[in-house]
Design an enzyme around this catalytic site. Structure first.
Site, PDB file in Angstrom:
ATOM      1  CD  GLU A   1       4.944   7.099  -4.015  1.00 22.53           C
ATOM      2  OE1 GLU A   1       5.533   7.021  -2.934  1.00 22.53           O
ATOM      3  OE2 GLU A   1       4.719   6.129  -4.746  1.00 22.53           O
TER       4      GLU A   1
ATOM      5  CG  ASN B   1      -3.496   2.557 -15.530  1.00 21.43           C
ATOM      6  OD1 ASN B   1      -3.860   3.478 -16.245  1.00 21.43           O
ATOM      7  ND2 ASN B   1      -2.337   2.561 -14.891  1.00 21.43           N
TER       8      ASN B   1
ATOM      9  N   GLY C   1      -0.656   2.194 -10.059  1.00 21.75           N
ATOM     10  CA  GLY C   1      -0.733   1.514 -11.360  1.00 21.75           C
ATOM     11  C   GLY C   1      -2.028   0.754 -11.595  1.00 21.75           C
TER      12      GLY C   1
ATOM     13  CG  ASN D   1      12.985   6.557  -4.689  1.00 20.68           C
ATOM     14  OD1 ASN D   1      13.651   5.955  -3.845  1.00 20.68           O
ATOM     15  ND2 ASN D   1      11.817   6.130  -5.111  1.00 20.68           N
TER      16      ASN D   1
ATOM     17  NE  ARG E   1       6.170  -5.757  -1.592  1.00 18.96           N
ATOM     18  CZ  ARG E   1       6.045  -4.445  -1.411  1.00 18.96           C
ATOM     19  NH1 ARG E   1       5.735  -3.976  -0.216  1.00 18.96           N
ATOM     20  NH2 ARG E   1       6.206  -3.606  -2.403  1.00 18.96           N
TER      21      ARG E   1
ATOM     22  N   GLY F   1      -4.787   0.738  -9.417  1.00 14.62           N
ATOM     23  CA  GLY F   1      -5.919   1.571  -8.979  1.00 14.62           C
ATOM     24  C   GLY F   1      -6.341   2.588 -10.026  1.00 14.62           C
TER      25      GLY F   1
ATOM     26  CG  HIS G   1       2.617   2.539  -0.349  1.00 20.80           C
ATOM     27  ND1 HIS G   1       1.835   1.411  -0.435  1.00 20.80           N
ATOM     28  CD2 HIS G   1       3.747   2.254  -1.031  1.00 20.80           C
ATOM     29  CE1 HIS G   1       2.446   0.486  -1.139  1.00 20.80           C
ATOM     30  NE2 HIS G   1       3.625   0.973  -1.511  1.00 20.80           N
TER      31      HIS G   1
ATOM     32  N   GLY H   1      -0.628  -0.766  -6.526  1.00 20.94           N
ATOM     33  CA  GLY H   1       0.403  -0.787  -7.557  1.00 20.94           C
ATOM     34  C   GLY H   1       1.066  -2.140  -7.480  1.00 20.94           C
ATOM     35  CG  ASN H   2       5.064  -4.678  -8.260  1.00 18.16           C
ATOM     36  OD1 ASN H   2       4.315  -5.668  -8.336  1.00 18.16           O
ATOM     37  ND2 ASN H   2       6.364  -4.757  -8.352  1.00 18.16           N
TER      38      ASN H   2
ATOM     39  NE  ARG I   1       9.614   6.029  -1.459  1.00 11.57           N
ATOM     40  CZ  ARG I   1       9.695   4.720  -1.708  1.00 11.57           C
ATOM     41  NH1 ARG I   1      10.614   4.248  -2.531  1.00 11.57           N
ATOM     42  NH2 ARG I   1       8.847   3.891  -1.144  1.00 11.57           N
TER      43      ARG I   1
END
Ligand code: AMP
Length: 402
Positions: free
Chosen positions: A388, A338, A334, A7, A245, A336, A184, A214-215, A95
């Site tokens: 991923e 935790n 992250g 990646n 964002r 979802g 994603h 996640g972020n 990726r």
């Protein structure tokens, strides 16, 4: 077969070497600060085992080529390395963020594929050039190894026009390719596939809502195994409230900010991508910090959590309407995986639609696939850790094995 997953970012290369016989991670690493005065190469060998060994090297890394060479040198190092030499690598999976309308699935990289990724640079000006850097270096260093591009957008190419078109002048689509693409995709496809396994049903018969928090955050409506709508749009800015964002905003806010605050389009773009979302609302973009602040009585942190989870719920409701029948709701990434509070708040009020979670099962950080709905929930709710790299390695293996 051993597969190297790459990646490549503008100043970094993330890599993972997997043995696909057992789907085991042999090494996982990151080359950072490429092009800066001092670069960093960090690699974990056997990360998922008791023999884990971490190696960190600080050295100047002039460009992606040097970065890749340094990573390969470490993987093949006589003392520390995990493979004897690079010829053990059977295939390389890359990726790639934006495949535009050209790629509906992972593809072996050829000259034509490189040209098509290049032609999609205007759609992802920050990501595609960096992805191409990694690909061209890897192709140059390993000319005999098959290289596969796995696109973030490909899974969503099954969206119908009524989901991907913006209500803008039609020529913007035909001339400038302005439409919704979604991102994603590798993660949504991976968790959808794993959810189908958990539900004991073929993926092609599953209607799912996959929720990647996640972020970056996105949600996808999966009908009979394929994406029919997703929350990210032409760029990864639309939809849910993310770390920095904004997600959905009234598009007229751009004009308002320009006219009233004298902000340029570049300023506004920067703010919407880097200074908004959770960070804009409360100054913090990590959900762990937000929970700590809420515990200290921080009202803006509480508001940020509420705005994000309310938006999640709105999209879940929208995708229930899109799908009609929902066989499973699945959280990943992250937050979802935790964050029990985010999961519970995002589903609060959906009990009448058949969504009920078991508070005890939900109350944990989830490391393995887990169903968290209560026995009387008509719609199963699951948490599936996304992976991923493994998804890219699986796609790469499937392509090279025909
Ligand atoms: P990702 O982009 O999938 O790596 O997710 C990164 C985000 O996950 C971080 O910015 C945090 O907001 C969130 N996260 C990670 N660990 C936790 C945790 N234990 N509880 C809540 N959120 C977490």
């Amino acid at each position: 077969m051993k597969i190297l997953v790459i990646n490549s970012g503008s100043s970094s290369i993330k890599f993972q070497l997997l043995d696909m016989e057992e789907e085991r991670v042999l090494a996982s690493g990151l080359v950072e600060r490429i092009g800066e005065a001092s670069g960093l190469l960090a690699t974990k060998f056997n990360p998922d085992t008791e023999q884990q060994q971490v190696v960190k090297l600080e050295q100047q890394i002039a460009d992606h080529r040097q970065g890749m060479l340094a990573a390969i040198a470490l993987l093949t190092d006589a003392d520390q390395g995990i493979i004897k030499d690079a010829s053990e690598i059977g295939a390389i999976g890359h990726r790639v963020v934006h495949g535009g309308e050209d790629f509906h699935q992972p593809t072996v990289i050829s000259k034509e594929v490189l040209e098509a990724i290049t032609a999609n640079i205007p759609l992802a000006p920050l990501h595609n050039p960096a992805n191409l850097d990694g690909i061209t270096v890897a192709m140059d260093l390993f000319p005999a190894v098959p290289q596969v591009a796995v696109f973030d957008t490909a899974f969503h190419q099954s969206m119908p026009p009524h989901a991907y078109m913006y209500a803008l002048p039609h020529a913007y689509y035909t001339e400038d390719r302005v439409r919704r693409y979604g991102f994603h995709g590798t993660s949504h496809k991976f968790v959808a596939t794993e959810t189908a396994k958990m539900l004991g049903k073929p993926l092609g018969e599953c209607n799912l809502i996959t929720i990647h928090l996640g972020n970056g955050c996105s949600m996808t409506a999966v009908e009979n195994g394929v994406s029919v709508d997703t929350s990210l749009g032409m760029t990864p800015l639309e939809g849910l409230v993310m770390g920095t964002r904004s997600g959905d905003v009234d598009p007229a806010i751009h004009t308002f900010l320009h006219r009233n605050k004298g902000m340029s389009l570049d300023d506004i773009d920067e703010v919407l991508n880097k200074e908004s979302g959770l960070k804009g609302l409360c100054g913090m973009n990590d959900m762990r910090d937000i929970h700590d602040a809420i515990a200290q009585g921080d009202e803006r942190a509480k508001l940020a959590l509420e705005v994000q989870t309310y938006r999640n719920k709105k999209y879940i409701g929208a995708y229930m309407a899109v799908l009609g029948r929902v066989d499973g709701l699945v959280f990943t990434a992250g937050i979802g995986e935790n964050d029990p509070d985010v999961r519970a708040l995002s589903l609060k009020g959906l009990e009448a639609f058949g969504v009920k979670i078991d508070a005890r099962l939900n109350d944990q950080r989830v490391k393995e696939p887990l169903q968290i709905s209560s026995a009387d929930s008509t719609i199963p709710v699951l948490v599936i850790p996304t992976n991923e790299e493994l998804a890219i390695a699986r796609e790469t293996l499937a392509i090279v094995q025909g």
